[in-house]
Design a protein around this motif. Structure first.
Motif, PDB file in Angstrom:
ATOM      1  N   LEU A 168       0.873  -1.086   0.136  1.00 50.69           N
ATOM      2  CA  LEU A 168      -0.002   0.111   0.140  1.00 50.69           C
ATOM      3  C   LEU A 168       0.892   1.561  -0.052  1.00 50.69           C
ATOM      4  N   SER A 169       2.260   1.011   0.005  1.00 54.22           N
ATOM      5  CA  SER A 169       2.937   2.333  -0.093  1.00 54.22           C
ATOM      6  C   SER A 169       3.139   2.750  -1.695  1.00 54.22           C
ATOM      7  N   LEU A 170       2.443   1.712  -2.546  1.00 53.02           N
ATOM      8  CA  LEU A 170       2.755   1.933  -3.957  1.00 53.02           C
ATOM      9  C   LEU A 170       1.337   2.135  -4.558  1.00 53.02           C
ATOM     10  N   MET A 171       1.353   3.441  -5.247  1.00 50.32           N
ATOM     11  CA  MET A 171      -0.043   3.908  -5.745  1.00 50.32           C
ATOM     12  C   MET A 171      -0.639   2.675  -6.679  1.00 50.32           C
ATOM     13  N   ALA A 172       0.175   2.194  -7.569  1.00 49.00           N
ATOM     14  CA  ALA A 172      -0.093   1.372  -8.467  1.00 49.00           C
ATOM     15  C   ALA A 172      -1.033  -0.003  -7.931  1.00 49.00           C
ATOM     16  N   ASP A 173      -0.362  -0.454  -6.688  1.00 53.42           N
ATOM     17  CA  ASP A 173      -0.924  -1.645  -6.137  1.00 53.42           C
ATOM     18  C   ASP A 173      -2.063  -0.778  -5.464  1.00 53.42           C
ATOM     19  N   VAL A 174      -2.129   0.206  -5.016  1.00 48.40           N
ATOM     20  CA  VAL A 174      -3.457   0.673  -4.299  1.00 48.40           C
ATOM     21  C   VAL A 174      -4.680   0.855  -5.338  1.00 48.40           C
ATOM     22  N   ASP A 175      -4.195   1.172  -6.730  1.00 44.29           N
ATOM     23  CA  ASP A 175      -5.229   1.455  -7.588  1.00 44.29           C
ATOM     24  C   ASP A 175      -5.591   0.114  -8.051  1.00 44.29           C
ATOM     25  N   ALA A 176      -4.698  -1.158  -8.136  1.00 46.49           N
ATOM     26  CA  ALA A 176      -4.981  -2.450  -8.827  1.00 46.49           C
ATOM     27  C   ALA A 176      -6.056  -3.072  -7.545  1.00 46.49           C
ATOM     28  N   LEU A 177      -5.571  -2.795  -6.342  1.00 48.88           N
ATOM     29  CA  LEU A 177      -6.547  -3.420  -5.311  1.00 48.88           C
ATOM     30  C   LEU A 177      -7.897  -3.002  -5.423  1.00 48.88           C
ATOM     31  N   ALA A 178      -8.132  -1.557  -5.647  1.00 47.24           N
ATOM     32  CA  ALA A 178      -9.225  -0.914  -5.636  1.00 47.24           C
ATOM     33  C   ALA A 178      -9.962  -1.358  -6.908  1.00 47.24           C
ATOM     34  N   GLN A 179      -9.335  -1.728  -8.106  1.00 48.19           N
ATOM     35  CA  GLN A 179     -10.003  -2.186  -9.377  1.00 48.19           C
ATOM     36  C   GLN A 179     -10.560  -3.570  -9.070  1.00 48.19           C
ATOM     37  N   ARG A 180      -9.923  -4.370  -8.481  1.00 46.55           N
ATOM     38  CA  ARG A 180     -10.333  -5.731  -8.388  1.00 46.55           C
ATOM     39  C   ARG A 180     -11.523  -5.785  -7.395  1.00 46.55           C
ATOM     40  N   LEU A 181     -11.633  -4.776  -6.236  1.00 49.59           N
ATOM     41  CA  LEU A 181     -12.837  -4.631  -5.483  1.00 49.59           C
ATOM     42  C   LEU A 181     -13.749  -4.159  -6.254  1.00 49.59           C
ATOM     43  N   LEU A 182     -13.841  -3.179  -7.262  1.00 47.09           N
ATOM     44  CA  LEU A 182     -15.009  -2.756  -7.839  1.00 47.09           C
ATOM     45  C   LEU A 182     -15.391  -3.582  -8.714  1.00 47.09           C
TER      46      LEU A 182
END
Length: 484
Positions: free
Chosen positions: A263-277
């Motif tokens: 979660l210090s990497l915004m690419a990982d944050v965005d990918a996580l959010a996209q999976r959940l969405l």
């Protein structure tokens, strides 16, 4: 139908028998799950003040509990063993102590839209106390009535919204007493006023970030025990597998899975959010717990100062991305875990992303946590019409792996007054689970009480700085996404 109870008690030779019935407007499985887990006894039995489960695995046949109860002089430990267990119907517990033994039978039955709970207990006093049974009859009767009234109140789950106590408000104004509340003694002081937390979490979908150890793991364990469907966000796949396996075995809850993200990497944050969405399921609770205190200045592989990236931009970005799923839940909650260290810092937007010059890890940490507290207040106002409750909490001084690693001197000096991870996590759990916690938004909590956000007047920010913070994060977020 009005809730009511009745009691019958008799004295027969060498045994005192107590029979009592209560009725509550609550599903039978929720009543059973709460009452059969004797770790809840301090919440509803005024004589009990400590309880723990002695056996591993979910509550069931053979589960054992130790319950510490007050006596007129001193205390007594009762050892309970479940000897009959029929989910939703019946639980029988055998109790033993140096003073008496007992058999408690609790039966559950649907009754005209309510749950009827029939409680029967047989008490046998041991020699030489058996001769006193006649004299003890009225005392046992009073305790039995009070305990079942307490269980009824707990299951009715009609607690009022929390307010700060006068003692806590005074302590906050005087600074040093306020800081003393961060210790384990502050936790134990606060616990004396707590109300029962009997809400069932079955069917509730909850996300906990940073769940591999410390506060996050303690939070995940208790939410799993209460039946929540859990998504645990962690970085290490081996540790993630182990945590899910451990919690499932311990609680009997199979609705636990993990998502991998740094979660210090915004690419990982965005990918996580996209999976959940893409999954599309509503989120009832989001706990933003992931964090670390970095003693040395550093940048992430994306070029962001690591404290700012992990502690502020990450929960900002993840929560905003998941807003549609939080709104879809109808009544959802966001819990932002901050730190008492933020009390030392004033919101300064131009200093949020620390530079290498004169870097101090504790200061960078505190500044980001101060900003996240302000963000929590702003989201609470902006999202109220969406049915999203947003609160921040700080755990006090808790003995977690992160504290021991990042602040070894502080840990050494304070280790005798540090809270356990479970004590530190209690308010996270309460904000996620308690029915009455849904009635308050935009507050900072410690030990289930809303507390001041400023112990020092010099740390108060002006309204313009709050607006500047939200604009800054908006612009930063937009710029980062444009680059990505």
């Amino acid at each position: 139908m009005r809730n009511h109870h009745h009691t019958h008690i008799e004295f027969t030779g060498t045994m005192i028998s107590l029979t009592q019935t209560i009725r509550v407007a609550r599903p039978i499985d929720e009543c059973f799950d709460y009452a059969a887990d004797f770790r809840t006894t301090p919440e509803w039995d005024a004589t009990a003040y400590k309880a723990k489960k002695l056996t591993e695995g979910p509550v069931g046949l053979g589960s054992r509990f130790a319950v510490r109860c007050r006596l007129p002089l001193g205390s007594i430990e009762l050892l309970y063993t479940i000897t009959e267990f029929e989910p939703g119907q019946l639980v029988t517990l055998q109790a033993d102590s140096w003073l008496f033994s007992a058999v408690d039978t609790i039966a559950f039955e649907e009754d005209q839209g309510q749950t009827r709970i029939d409680y029967h207990a047989d008490f046998s006093f041991k020699m030489p106390f058996a001769a006193l049974e006649g004299a003890l009859k009225s005392g046992m009767q009073g305790m039995g009535k009070a305990a079942l009234r307490g269980l009824q109140r707990a299951l009715e789950d009609n607690n009022s919204a929390p307010q700060i106590s006068s003692g806590s408000a005074t302590a906050d104004r005087l600074l040093w007493p306020g800081l003393a509340m961060f210790s384990k003694w502050g936790y134990r002081r606060g616990r004396k006023r707590w109300l029962p937390m009997s809400a069932s979490l079955k069917g509730k979908r909850m996300i906990v970030t940073g769940a591999s150890s410390g506060l996050g793991l303690a939070t995940a364990r208790e939410l799993a025990q209460r039946g929540a469907e859990l998504i645990l966000v962690m970085r290490n796949p081996e540790r993630a597998e182990a945590v899910v396996k451990e919690l499932s075995a311990e609680t009997g809850n199979s609705a636990i899975r993990y998502e991998l993200a740094d979660l210090s990497l915004m690419a990982d944050v965005d990918a996580l959010a996209q999976r959940l969405l893409e999954d599309g399921k509503p989120i009832d609770v989001l706990v933003n717990n992931a964090g670390a205190l970095f003693n040395d200045w550093g940048q992430t592989s994306e070029g962001l100062e690591q404290s700012f990236a992990l502690l502020l931009l990450s929960p900002w970005r993840l929560t905003r991305a998941l807003h549609p799923l939080l709104k879809a839940a109808g009544q959802s909650r966001v819990v932002n875990v901050v730190s008492g260290g933020m009390y030392s810092q004033k919101l300064r937007v131009d200093r949020l992303e620390a530079t290498a010059d004169n870097y101090a890890g504790a200061t960078a940490y505190a500044r980001c946590k101060r900003a996240l507290t302000v963000v929590s207040e702003e989201w609470a106002k902006n999202w109220a019409s969406d049915g999203i409750v947003v609160n921040a909490m700080h755990p006090g001084w808790a003995d977690t792996p992160g504290v021991e690693t990042a602040l070894p001197a502080f840990h050494t000096l304070t280790r005798f007054i540090l809270r356990s991870p479970e004590e530190g996590a209690d308010t996270i759990i309460w904000l996620s689970a308690a029915s009455e916690a849904a009635g308050v938004s935009g507050k900072l909590f410690l030990d289930r009480e809303p507390r001041t956000t400023h112990l020092l007047s010099r740390t108060r920010e002006d309204p313009a700085e709050r607006v500047k913070l939200m604009d800054y994060l908006d612009a930063f977020d937009a710029a980062q996404k444009a680059v990505a």
